[in-house]
Write a protein that holds these residues in place. Structure first.
Motif, short mmCIF file in Angstrom:
data_model
loop_
_atom_site.label_atom_id
_atom_site.label_comp_id
_atom_site.label_asym_id
_atom_site.label_seq_id
_atom_site.Cartn_x
_atom_site.Cartn_y
_atom_site.Cartn_z
N VAL A 1 6.63 -1.59 4.35
CA VAL A 1 5.60 -1.09 3.43
C VAL A 1 6.23 -0.13 2.42
CG1 VAL A 1 3.55 0.38 3.29
CG2 VAL A 1 3.64 -1.48 4.94
N ALA A 2 7.09 0.76 2.88
CA ALA A 2 7.74 1.72 1.99
C ALA A 2 8.63 1.00 0.98
CB ALA A 2 8.55 2.72 2.80
N VAL A 3 9.38 0.00 1.43
CA VAL A 3 10.26 -0.76 0.52
C VAL A 3 9.42 -1.54 -0.48
CG1 VAL A 3 11.92 -2.67 0.41
CG2 VAL A 3 12.20 -0.87 2.11
N ASN A 4 8.37 -2.18 -0.03
CA ASN A 4 7.51 -2.94 -0.95
C ASN A 4 6.85 -2.02 -1.97
OD1 ASN A 4 8.11 -5.41 0.19
ND2 ASN A 4 6.36 -5.38 1.59
N ASP A 5 6.42 -0.84 -1.55
CA ASP A 5 5.82 0.12 -2.50
C ASP A 5 6.84 0.54 -3.55
OD1 ASP A 5 3.41 -0.04 -1.21
OD2 ASP A 5 3.62 1.89 -0.14
N ALA A 6 8.07 0.83 -3.12
CA ALA A 6 9.12 1.25 -4.05
C ALA A 6 9.42 0.12 -5.04
CB ALA A 6 10.37 1.66 -3.30
N ASN A 7 9.51 -1.10 -4.54
CA ASN A 7 9.79 -2.24 -5.42
C ASN A 7 8.64 -2.49 -6.40
OD1 ASN A 7 12.26 -2.65 -4.21
ND2 ASN A 7 11.49 -4.22 -2.80
N HIS A 8 7.41 -2.39 -5.90
CA HIS A 8 6.24 -2.61 -6.76
C HIS A 8 6.16 -1.55 -7.86
CE1 HIS A 8 2.23 -3.87 -7.90
NE2 HIS A 8 1.82 -2.61 -7.79
N GLU A 9 6.37 -0.31 -7.49
CA GLU A 9 6.33 0.76 -8.47
C GLU A 9 7.43 0.59 -9.51
OE1 GLU A 9 6.70 5.60 -8.69
OE2 GLU A 9 5.98 4.67 -6.83
N ALA A 10 8.62 0.19 -9.06
CA ALA A 10 9.72 -0.03 -10.00
C ALA A 10 9.40 -1.17 -10.96
CB ALA A 10 11.00 -0.32 -9.23
N ARG A 11 8.80 -2.23 -10.47
CA ARG A 11 8.45 -3.35 -11.36
C ARG A 11 7.41 -2.93 -12.40
NH1 ARG A 11 8.62 -6.59 -6.64
NH2 ARG A 11 6.39 -6.27 -6.41
N MET A 12 6.41 -2.17 -11.94
CA MET A 12 5.34 -1.76 -12.86
C MET A 12 5.85 -0.79 -13.93
SD MET A 12 3.15 -3.60 -12.01
CE MET A 12 1.45 -3.73 -11.76
N THR A 13 6.67 0.15 -13.53
CA THR A 13 7.17 1.11 -14.53
C THR A 13 8.23 0.47 -15.41
OG1 THR A 13 8.71 1.97 -12.88
CG2 THR A 13 6.64 3.17 -13.19
N MET A 14 8.91 -0.56 -14.90
CA MET A 14 9.93 -1.24 -15.70
C MET A 14 9.28 -2.00 -16.87
SD MET A 14 13.16 -1.25 -15.56
CE MET A 14 14.24 -1.51 -14.20
N LYS A 15 8.03 -2.43 -16.68
CA LYS A 15 7.34 -3.16 -17.73
C LYS A 15 7.07 -2.28 -18.95
CE LYS A 15 5.03 -6.50 -14.74
NZ LYS A 15 3.73 -6.96 -14.22
N VAL A 16 6.83 -1.01 -18.72
CA VAL A 16 6.50 -0.11 -19.84
C VAL A 16 7.71 0.67 -20.34
CG1 VAL A 16 4.09 0.11 -19.17
CG2 VAL A 16 5.77 1.72 -18.28
N ALA A 17 8.83 0.61 -19.63
CA ALA A 17 10.02 1.36 -20.04
C ALA A 17 10.61 0.75 -21.30
CB ALA A 17 11.05 1.35 -18.92
N LYS A 18 11.04 1.61 -22.20
CA LYS A 18 11.57 1.14 -23.48
C LYS A 18 13.08 1.33 -23.59
CE LYS A 18 7.51 0.36 -25.40
NZ LYS A 18 7.00 -0.95 -25.39
N THR A 19 13.58 2.44 -23.10
CA THR A 19 15.00 2.73 -23.30
C THR A 19 15.80 2.42 -22.03
OG1 THR A 19 14.80 5.01 -22.54
CG2 THR A 19 14.44 4.60 -24.90
N ALA A 20 17.09 2.28 -22.21
CA ALA A 20 17.98 1.98 -21.10
C ALA A 20 18.07 3.16 -20.14
CB ALA A 20 19.37 1.62 -21.61
N ALA A 21 17.98 4.37 -20.65
CA ALA A 21 18.05 5.55 -19.79
C ALA A 21 16.86 5.60 -18.85
CB ALA A 21 18.11 6.82 -20.64
N ILE A 22 15.69 5.29 -19.35
CA ILE A 22 14.48 5.29 -18.51
C ILE A 22 14.58 4.17 -17.46
CG2 ILE A 22 11.98 4.97 -18.50
CD1 ILE A 22 11.91 6.28 -21.25
N LYS A 23 15.09 3.02 -17.85
CA LYS A 23 15.24 1.90 -16.91
C LYS A 23 16.25 2.26 -15.80
CE LYS A 23 13.88 -1.73 -20.08
NZ LYS A 23 14.24 -2.98 -20.76
N ASN A 24 17.34 2.92 -16.18
CA ASN A 24 18.33 3.35 -15.17
C ASN A 24 17.71 4.36 -14.21
OD1 ASN A 24 20.42 1.73 -15.98
ND2 ASN A 24 21.27 3.25 -17.40
N GLU A 25 16.89 5.26 -14.74
CA GLU A 25 16.22 6.25 -13.90
C GLU A 25 15.26 5.58 -12.93
OE1 GLU A 25 13.19 10.01 -14.44
OE2 GLU A 25 14.55 9.51 -16.10
N ILE A 26 14.54 4.58 -13.39
CA ILE A 26 13.59 3.84 -12.52
C ILE A 26 14.36 3.14 -11.40
CG2 ILE A 26 12.01 1.88 -12.46
CD1 ILE A 26 11.19 2.67 -15.35
N LEU A 27 15.47 2.49 -11.75
CA LEU A 27 16.26 1.78 -10.73
C LEU A 27 16.87 2.74 -9.72
CD1 LEU A 27 18.03 -0.96 -12.88
CD2 LEU A 27 16.14 -1.24 -11.28
#
Length: 153
Positions: A73-99
């Motif tokens: 559940v914890a891994v799925n939540d982390a992956n889901h949150e990363a996917r959702m925030t990755m959709k709205v991320a614009k810059t490479a720095a923000i994407k690296n921070e999300i990952l």
């Protein structure tokens, strides 16, 4: 030719009936004496210990299963949150921070899972089945048998 076929049938029938007569003439083995009361007591204790062992293993397996479910559940939540925030991320720095946040969350869940499994302790040891006592009469019967001579060359 015909005489040879009849002779073959007669010989085979003779062999068949002679082997069945010998098989039926063998004495039946005598029933073994009942085990000692000490052995029965040990077997009853073994059965109780075996039931307790099975209960402990089953409880440990349920706890381990729950720990794994929590981890997933914890891994799925982390992956889901990363996917959702990755959709709205614009810059490479923000994407690296999300990952990196996703990797940190998965690592934390893994460490928590490993610690919880270690807290369960070692597997319980199974009980040892008691050994049936050997009758002295059977040993004497075995000693009385003579071994066949070995062939010499």
């Amino acid at each position: 030719m015909r005489l040879r076929g009849i002779a073959l049938v007669v010989i085979s029938l003779t062999l068949l009936f002679s082997s069945s007569i010998n098989a039926s003439a063998e004495p039946t083995p005598s029933p073994s004496p009942s085990p000692s009361p000490d052995y029965q007591m040990l077997m009853n204790q073994y059965r109780l210990d075996l039931d307790r062992y099975r209960d402990l293993v089953q409880a440990r397996e349920k706890a381990r299963s729950q720990i794994n479910r929590t981890f997933m559940v914890a891994v799925n939540d982390a992956n889901h949150e990363a996917r959702m925030t990755m959709k709205v991320a614009k810059t490479a720095a923000i994407k690296n921070e999300i990952l990196s946040k996703q990797k940190i969350a998965v690592t934390a869940a893994s460490v928590a899972r490993d610690a919880a499994i270690a807290a369960l302790g070692a597997l319980p040891t199974p009980p040892v089945k008691p050994i049936k006592p050997v009758e002295m009469g059977t040993l004497n019967k075995m000693k009385n048998k003579k071994s066949s001579p070995s062939p010499t060359r």
